[in-house]
Design an enzyme around this catalytic site. Structure first.
Site, short mmCIF file in Angstrom:
data_model
loop_
_atom_site.label_atom_id
_atom_site.label_comp_id
_atom_site.label_asym_id
_atom_site.label_seq_id
_atom_site.Cartn_x
_atom_site.Cartn_y
_atom_site.Cartn_z
N CYS A 197 -4.21 3.07 -0.80
CA CYS A 197 -4.01 2.54 -1.57
C CYS A 197 -3.87 3.08 -3.28
O CYS A 197 -2.56 2.89 -3.71
CB CYS A 197 -5.05 1.53 -1.13
SG CYS A 197 -4.89 0.38 0.00
N CYS A 351 1.24 16.52 -7.26
CA CYS A 351 1.71 15.28 -7.19
C CYS A 351 0.84 14.88 -7.98
O CYS A 351 0.01 15.16 -8.48
CB CYS A 351 1.27 15.26 -4.87
SG CYS A 351 -0.34 15.78 -4.99
#
Ligand code: ZN
Length: 393
Positions: A197, A351
């Site tokens: 999530c 990232c």
């Protein structure tokens, strides 16, 4: 399928309890006997996060006599969009303590046990053995497999839920009466394949939809009413607004609960079992990881680098490192990113937290960019150590 009640009824309800639980007591299927069973019940909620928030609030309100809360994390501002058991003034506090406060405010008649600790292979058996039922609100595979294995080894039911963006799933795993989590998912997904999530996002209210299913099932198991979600997987699509359930059969070959189990005790290392990053990525990253501060120094020194952000466009929009070019990880995995990389510059990948960039780094190195590196801790580390004025997510 109906199952006998999981717990015996408490001797009696006090006058206060009768008043408080009157709307339960007048439901014939629950009644005095059911409410006394809830009073006698000991339920542990693993995680006081997205699923744990609604689960704990409703388990407390329902009168579950002993409610355990285990969480090691602290409340972060980005939790408040869905973790409704915590409030603004709880930011920075341990989640287990913040959740315990809310629960005591909702129902002072129950006992709350706070486990402000990381659930590990060292303590999971001992902690679980003090409870009748486990509600699983974890968000990572390593903990989930550990919770399943401990529950099966101890013969306890556990109510599982999972959420991602607009999709929810829930089931009751209880090896005595049906399948376990490993019957449904024998192997963890390959590292990097299933985004969390934190990577992919989740609609806040989805937590309530799935968490309430979990509480519903817990109450049914404790009191022995209705048709429990054992052997069935509930799948919820919030965009279509559809619930459907599919049968999940016990796998006779399950390594844990099958006929000839090979897993008869907890694994030594669930992180390794689930692999935070793949072997290739770990190998590529070894010796080729720089810190955010080192990246900043390279930029300040005018070094000849090509900085690539391998996240998704919507993440790039939230926050990005100055000078980074966006090429999502998928384009590295399918090879199309390679032609966009300059041959005469040092490739630096990043990232959000360093896992996806390690996967991309493996591809880049295989393609011959031997001196390519990635930023450990990703943009989060950049925000923390280089520019705290930028937003985190
Ligand atoms: Zn199984």
């Amino acid at each position: 399928m109906s199952l006998p009640p999981l717990v015996e009824p408490a001797a009696e309800l006090t006058v206060d309890e009768v008043r408080r639980y009157s709307r339960h007591l007048i439901i014939p299927d629950v009644g005095m006997a059911g409410q006394k069973r809830l009073k006698n019940a000991k339920v542990l909620c693993v995680g006081a996060g997205g699923l744990g928030s609604p689960a704990l609030l409703y388990l407390a309100a329902a009168g579950v006599g002993t409610l355990g809360i285990i969480d090691f994390d602290v409340v972060d501002e980005s939790n408040l969009q869905r973790q409704v058991i915590h409030g603004q003034s709880d930011v920075g506090r341990p989640k287990a303590e913040s959740a315990a406060n809310s629960v005591r405010e909702i129902n002072p008649l129950i006992e709350v046990v706070v486990h402000n600790t990381v659930l590990t292979t060292e303590n999971v058996m001992e902690i679980f053995s003090g409870y009748d039922l486990i509600v699983d609100g974890t968000d990572n595979f390593a903990t989930r497999y550990m919770v399943n294995d401990a529950a099966v080894l101890l013969g306890k039911p556990y109510v599982w839920g999972s959420i991602y963006r607009f999709d929810g799933q829930a089931s009751v795993f209880w090896a005595e009466h049906g399948p376990c989590y490993r019957c449904l998912y024998p192997e963890p997904p390959p590292p990097g394949m299933v985004p969390s999530c934190a990577e992919g996002g989740v609609l806040g209210v989805l937590c309530a939809s799935v968490g309430s299913i979990q509480v519903n099932e817990a109450i049914k198991l404790l009191t022995g009413i209705g048709d429990p979600l054992v052997g069935r997987l509930m799948i919820y699509d919030a965009l279509e607004m559809k619930y459907r359930d599919v049968k999940v059969r016990k796998d006779p070959e399950c390594v844990l609960c099958g006929k000839n189990p090979t897993v008869t005790e907890l694994l030594e290392d669930y992180e390794a079992f689930c692999g935070a990053v793949s072997e290739e990525a770990a190998e590529a990253a070894s010796g080729s990881t720089i810190t955010a501060l080192e990246l900043k120094a390279m930029q300040d020194n005018g070094e000849n680098i090509f900085l690539v952000d391998v996240r998704e466009p919507n993440e790039y929009e939230i926050v990005s490192i100055p000078g980074a070019t966006l090429i999502p990880k998928g384009e590295f995995l399918n090879g199309s990113a390679l032609e966009r990389l300059p041959q005469d510059k040092k490739i630096v990948l990043h990232c959000k937290s360093g896992a996806r960039s390690a996967e991309a780094l493996a591809v880049v190195k295989n393609a011959g960019f031997a001196d390519a590196v990635h930023v450990g801790g990703g943009v989060l580390s950049w925000v923390k150590t280089v520019d705290p004025s930028l937003p985190s997510y």
